[in-house]
Design an enzyme around this catalytic site. Structure first.
Site, PDB file in Angstrom:
ATOM      1  N   LYS A 112       1.166  -0.870  -0.036  1.00  0.00           N
ATOM      2  CA  LYS A 112      -0.119   0.394  -0.053  1.00  0.00           C
ATOM      3  C   LYS A 112       0.746   1.518  -0.492  1.00  0.00           C
ATOM      4  O   LYS A 112       0.428   2.343  -0.431  1.00  0.00           O
ATOM      5  CB  LYS A 112      -0.719  -0.157   0.880  1.00  0.00           C
TER       6      LYS A 112
HETATM    7  C1  LIG Z   1      -4.263  -4.587   1.063  1.00  0.00           C
HETATM    8  C2  LIG Z   1      -3.757  -6.265   1.415  1.00  0.00           C
HETATM    9  C3  LIG Z   1      -3.768  -6.760  -0.501  1.00  0.00           C
HETATM   10  C4  LIG Z   1      -5.451  -6.487  -0.523  1.00  0.00           C
HETATM   11  O1  LIG Z   1      -5.725  -5.512  -1.693  1.00  0.00           O
HETATM   12  P1  LIG Z   1      -6.299  -5.378  -2.289  1.00  0.00           P
HETATM   13  O2  LIG Z   1      -6.422  -4.480  -3.072  1.00  0.00           O
HETATM   14  O3  LIG Z   1      -7.219  -4.531  -1.103  1.00  0.00           O
HETATM   15  O4  LIG Z   1      -7.364  -6.125  -2.910  1.00  0.00           O
HETATM   16  C5  LIG Z   1      -3.331  -7.600  -0.305  1.00  0.00           C
HETATM   17  N1  LIG Z   1      -2.331  -8.039   0.380  1.00  0.00           N
HETATM   18  C6  LIG Z   1      -1.440  -7.439   1.898  1.00  0.00           C
HETATM   19  C7  LIG Z   1       0.002  -7.072   2.594  1.00  0.00           C
HETATM   20  C8  LIG Z   1      -2.106  -5.850   2.045  1.00  0.00           C
HETATM   21  O5  LIG Z   1      -2.119  -5.479   2.780  1.00  0.00           O
END
Ligand SMILES: *Cc1c(COP(=O)(O)O)cnc(C)c1O
Length: 465
Positions: A112
């Site tokens: 993120k």
């Molecule tokens: C947020 C997250 C996901 C999922 O991503 P999306 O965009 O919500 O599908 C997968 N792995 C990690 C470590 C995350 O923080």
């Protein structure tokens, strides 16, 4: 370029307004009115360029001239300079045609950071140009709050309020939020669960008076600018391993469908993608939808990959919009009330199957994959990545097509699940050691809308009379 709502309401907005708004006024999600496309010559020219150059090529097409390239470049360069690896999102080979793309070299050790670091700088820039301030309120089950706190700390035009469920996030995740000393980051420990946090944030958003008084804005994964920033690493991976005439497949650990949606948009922009694999844990609503055509939310079951413990995948609405031939009426009819779920038509399901595959891993599968990858390569992967690797291994591809699994978190964020899988406790990077030592700061609040609203009104610099 204009941004329209998947539910057909409201008026189209430009990039800056859509970025600040987050969600469309009718409850729909913003999508560009057309997808920009890369020509073959442009893709050839981008191959081998730094991550930052590719990010600029992507974002300038979505900004539609509202931000100058020099402004975008300055924000992208600063965002990616927070990453600890020169390649930003390096590819690691684990098999003859199998690769892992490490997206966790940012400040909070999860993917993120890529989008949040960029988004924070763009929002701050847009607000300052308008002489305005904003209040960002977000609910988190862990990773989003940490990424937002790191990205928005010290931004002049923005106050950030993070609501997390007290006692229900991991120590590392909590400390990543509460050890941020900057005065514009406010961490609220809510006496309730994640659903309480989300309910409070939604209630504040729809309260027009409050919303306007604090100039409220959102940064969860439905914000289009986050999706746009994530397109870059698909370009980066596909151009490193493929080219205009050589396709690549990606397996994506999926929760809210934001990450994999960026891959879909990359394909619409002309990137040669063979398959996108939706990898879910036991919260497998999207795997079931891909297999049966029926989207039916159930109850969240906690797993060892908690950032994917989700039953309503908000960004899926954007794919449904396109699958339906951009029929906003049919999206509206299906999304307005999700309590009974909805169906994809046979045509929509067939169209989805042409580009998407799917897979599911429960906790036992996840632990097994962590062990297998360690035994085969010595690489320690986190549980979210392991879910992606299982689905990747089960997906049949034409000869010679490389498979890239996105590694969405650093294994040190989830030491217990990693140790259970491969018997090794992952080493904790120095930046996480600091987080485990620094003093914490948070405010405990009851799970009540009024209490949270009062706290925000007392502390946000964006409040008007
Ligand atoms: C947020 C997250 C996901 C999922 O991503 P999306 O965009 O919500 O599908 C997968 N792995 C990690 C470590 C995350 O923080």
């Amino acid at each position: 370029m204009q941004y329209i709502s998947t539910r057909g309401g409201g008026r189209p907005l430009g990039f800056c307004d859509a970025t600040l708004a987050g969600l469309a006024a009718d409850g729909g999600l913003f999508v560009p009115d057309t997808y920009p496309e890369f020509s073959e010559a442009e893709l050839v020219a981008l191959a081998g360029q730094p991550f930052e150059a590719m990010a600029l090529a992507v974002l300038s097409r979505f900004a539609g001239g509202e931000l100058a390239d020099a402004e975008l470049k300055s924000d992208i360069d600063a965002a990616m300079a927070t990453f600890r690896h020169a390649a930003r999102t390096p590819l690691v080979q684990i098999g003859p045609r199998d690769f892992v793309m490490e997206l966790f070299h940012g400040p909070t050790f999860a993917f993120k950071d890529v989008a949040m670091q960029t988004l924070a700088r763009l929002m701050d820039r847009i607000l300052k140009a308008r002489g305005r301030r904003a209040t960002i309120v977000t609910a988190t089950s862990g990773d989003t709050g940490a990424a937002a706190a790191e990205a928005f700390r010290g931004r002049d035009a923005i106050d950030l309020f993070i609501l997390y469920p007290d006692g229900r996030v991991s120590d590392v995740q909590r400390r990543q939020m509460t050890t941020i000393a900057d005065a514009n980051v406010h961490t609220l420990a809510v006496a309730g669960d994640f659903d309480d946090c989300q309910r409070i944030v939604k209630a504040l958003f729809v309260d027009r008076t409050f919303n306007e008084r604090v100039a409220m804005s959102g940064v969860n994964s439905i914000n289009w600018a986050r999706v746009a920033a994530q397109i870059t690493y698909y370009l980066f991976g596909a151009l490193a391993l493929g080219g205009p005439h050589r396709k690549v497949a990606f397996s994506v650990p999926t929760g809210n469908f934001g990450d994999i949606l960026a891959g879909y948009v990359a394909g619409r922009m002309g990137l040669p993608i063979e398959k996108l694999v939706i990898a879910t844990n036991q919260n497998d609503i999207l795997d079931r939808t891909a297999r049966t055509g029926r989207y039916a939310p159930g109850r969240v079951a906690p797993s060892t990959s908690p950032s994917m413990d989700i039953q309503v995948s908000s960004n899926f609405e954007r794919l449904v919009f396109d699958l339906s031939g951009r029929d906003a009426g049919s999206v509206m009819a299906r999304m307005a009330d999700l309590s009974n779920g909805f169906e994809l038509t046979d045509g929509e399901r067939a169209a989805m199957a042409r580009l998407f595959a799917s897979g599911r891993a429960d906790d036992a599968d996840t632990a097994r994959l962590i062990g297998e990858i360690y035994a085969e390569t010595g690489m320690i992967v986190d549980p979210h990545t392991a879910v992606g690797l299982k689905a990747a291994r089960e997906t049949a591809l034409p000869d010679g097509v490389p498979m890239v699994t996105l590694a969405t978190a650093h294994p040190a964020k989830f030491p217990d699940a990693v140790e259970a899988g491969c018997g090794v406790v992952p080493a904790r990077p120095a930046a996480l050691e600091r987080v485990m030592r620094d003093p914490e700061r948070m405010t405990r609040v009851p799970a009540e809308i009024g209490a949270v609203a009062d706290h925000i009104l007392d502390h946000s610099r964006a409040v008007t009379a």
